[in-house]
Design a protein around this motif. Sequence first.
Motif, PDB file in Angstrom:
ATOM      1  N   ALA A  86      61.671 104.050  17.425  1.00  0.00           N
ATOM      2  CA  ALA A  86      60.555 104.963  17.147  1.00  0.00           C
ATOM      3  C   ALA A  86      59.356 104.677  18.040  1.00  0.00           C
ATOM      4  O   ALA A  86      58.223 104.913  17.637  1.00  0.00           O
ATOM      5  CB  ALA A  86      60.162 104.865  15.680  1.00  0.00           C
ATOM      6  N   ARG A  87      59.586 104.168  19.232  1.00  0.00           N
ATOM      7  CA  ARG A  87      58.466 103.881  20.145  1.00  0.00           C
ATOM      8  C   ARG A  87      57.724 105.185  20.433  1.00  0.00           C
ATOM      9  O   ARG A  87      58.330 106.191  20.793  1.00  0.00           O
ATOM     10  CB  ARG A  87      58.978 103.277  21.444  1.00  0.00           C
ATOM     11  CG  ARG A  87      57.863 102.879  22.381  1.00  0.00           C
ATOM     12  CD  ARG A  87      58.417 102.273  23.667  1.00  0.00           C
ATOM     13  NE  ARG A  87      57.353 101.980  24.593  1.00  0.00           N
ATOM     14  CZ  ARG A  87      56.751 100.797  24.712  1.00  0.00           C
ATOM     15  NH1 ARG A  87      57.150  99.800  23.943  1.00  0.00           N
ATOM     16  NH2 ARG A  87      55.782 100.608  25.579  1.00  0.00           N
ATOM     17  N   CYS A  92      51.722 110.454  22.988  1.00  0.00           N
ATOM     18  CA  CYS A  92      51.193 109.829  21.771  1.00  0.00           C
ATOM     19  C   CYS A  92      50.483 108.522  22.099  1.00  0.00           C
ATOM     20  O   CYS A  92      49.439 108.217  21.527  1.00  0.00           O
ATOM     21  CB  CYS A  92      52.315 109.579  20.760  1.00  0.00           C
ATOM     22  SG  CYS A  92      52.960 111.085  20.010  1.00  0.00           S
ATOM     23  N   GLN A  93      51.044 107.752  23.040  1.00  0.00           N
ATOM     24  CA  GLN A  93      50.404 106.494  23.439  1.00  0.00           C
ATOM     25  C   GLN A  93      48.993 106.735  23.971  1.00  0.00           C
ATOM     26  O   GLN A  93      48.076 105.965  23.688  1.00  0.00           O
ATOM     27  CB  GLN A  93      51.247 105.777  24.491  1.00  0.00           C
ATOM     28  CG  GLN A  93      52.519 105.191  23.932  1.00  0.00           C
ATOM     29  CD  GLN A  93      53.361 104.509  24.992  1.00  0.00           C
ATOM     30  OE1 GLN A  93      52.853 104.033  25.997  1.00  0.00           O
ATOM     31  NE2 GLN A  93      54.661 104.461  24.759  1.00  0.00           N
ATOM     32  N   ASN A 108      62.573  99.257  16.571  1.00  0.00           N
ATOM     33  CA  ASN A 108      63.347  99.329  17.812  1.00  0.00           C
ATOM     34  C   ASN A 108      64.789  99.726  17.494  1.00  0.00           C
ATOM     35  O   ASN A 108      65.126 100.023  16.348  1.00  0.00           O
ATOM     36  CB  ASN A 108      63.255  98.019  18.609  1.00  0.00           C
ATOM     37  CG  ASN A 108      63.877  96.851  17.887  1.00  0.00           C
ATOM     38  OD1 ASN A 108      64.598  97.006  16.902  1.00  0.00           O
ATOM     39  ND2 ASN A 108      63.616  95.647  18.388  1.00  0.00           N
ATOM     40  N   TRP A 109      65.659  99.731  18.530  1.00  0.00           N
ATOM     41  CA  TRP A 109      67.033 100.198  18.336  1.00  0.00           C
ATOM     42  C   TRP A 109      67.788  99.394  17.278  1.00  0.00           C
ATOM     43  O   TRP A 109      68.644  99.931  16.587  1.00  0.00           O
ATOM     44  CB  TRP A 109      67.805 100.160  19.654  1.00  0.00           C
ATOM     45  CG  TRP A 109      67.428 101.252  20.584  1.00  0.00           C
ATOM     46  CD1 TRP A 109      66.783 101.116  21.783  1.00  0.00           C
ATOM     47  CD2 TRP A 109      67.617 102.643  20.406  1.00  0.00           C
ATOM     48  NE1 TRP A 109      66.571 102.353  22.361  1.00  0.00           N
ATOM     49  CE2 TRP A 109      67.084 103.317  21.520  1.00  0.00           C
ATOM     50  CE3 TRP A 109      68.182 103.426  19.399  1.00  0.00           C
ATOM     51  CZ2 TRP A 109      67.104 104.696  21.676  1.00  0.00           C
ATOM     52  CZ3 TRP A 109      68.207 104.800  19.550  1.00  0.00           C
ATOM     53  CH2 TRP A 109      67.679 105.418  20.666  1.00  0.00           C
ATOM     54  N   SER A 110      67.492  98.113  17.148  1.00  0.00           N
ATOM     55  CA  SER A 110      68.196  97.305  16.157  1.00  0.00           C
ATOM     56  C   SER A 110      67.548  97.376  14.777  1.00  0.00           C
ATOM     57  O   SER A 110      68.024  96.747  13.838  1.00  0.00           O
ATOM     58  CB  SER A 110      68.275  95.849  16.623  1.00  0.00           C
ATOM     59  OG  SER A 110      66.991  95.318  16.774  1.00  0.00           O
ATOM     60  N   GLY A 111      66.475  98.128  14.651  1.00  0.00           N
ATOM     61  CA  GLY A 111      65.821  98.305  13.351  1.00  0.00           C
ATOM     62  C   GLY A 111      64.711  97.316  13.066  1.00  0.00           C
ATOM     63  O   GLY A 111      64.078  97.381  12.020  1.00  0.00           O
ATOM     64  N   LYS A 115      55.879  94.860  18.162  1.00  0.00           N
ATOM     65  CA  LYS A 115      54.507  95.225  18.504  1.00  0.00           C
ATOM     66  C   LYS A 115      54.474  95.834  19.890  1.00  0.00           C
ATOM     67  O   LYS A 115      55.130  95.357  20.807  1.00  0.00           O
ATOM     68  CB  LYS A 115      53.637  93.980  18.444  1.00  0.00           C
ATOM     69  CG  LYS A 115      52.168  94.232  18.630  1.00  0.00           C
ATOM     70  CD  LYS A 115      51.396  92.941  18.469  1.00  0.00           C
ATOM     71  CE  LYS A 115      49.933  93.164  18.701  1.00  0.00           C
ATOM     72  NZ  LYS A 115      49.165  91.920  18.586  1.00  0.00           N
ATOM     73  N   MET A 116      53.710  96.896  20.049  1.00  0.00           N
ATOM     74  CA  MET A 116      53.577  97.554  21.344  1.00  0.00           C
ATOM     75  C   MET A 116      52.443  96.916  22.119  1.00  0.00           C
ATOM     76  O   MET A 116      51.457  96.510  21.604  1.00  0.00           O
ATOM     77  CB  MET A 116      53.290  99.048  21.139  1.00  0.00           C
ATOM     78  CG  MET A 116      53.359  99.822  22.404  1.00  0.00           C
ATOM     79  SD  MET A 116      53.552 101.594  22.135  1.00  0.00           S
ATOM     80  CE  MET A 116      51.887 102.050  21.709  1.00  0.00           C
TER      81      MET A 116
END
Length: 116
Positions: A86-87, A92-93, A108-111, A115-116
């Motif tokens: 869900a990056r 949006c950034q 992330n892909w692994s759930g 932190k961005m």
Amino acid sequence: MYSKAKSLAMNNGEVYHLVAALKRGKQFVKLGTNSRKTHPKFRRTFTNGPREVHSLHAEMSVLRFARPGDDLIVMRFRADGSRSMARPCPVCQKYIEEAGIRRVHYSNWSGDMVKM
């Protein structure tokens, strides 16, 4: 908050089950999901075959209520209820930065939450 956010995302009627949570201090202020109902300022237009699709990203729906120093949490859920990537997108950034959001966490892909 997690169960409420997950329920909101899974039942929003959209293809992608995203939810964004705006946190001010220790309190969650607003939850938002992706939607096709948009405010003109936040409208994104995508070409989907022969027609245009307008959408409002979950992040944008809560940024209308943001104050500088708030935190943002963004999660996407698969059909089975597990978390997925869900990056926030580059548009949006940009708005997240302009809103003065202090920290952004997303799944992330692994759930896992990162932190961005």
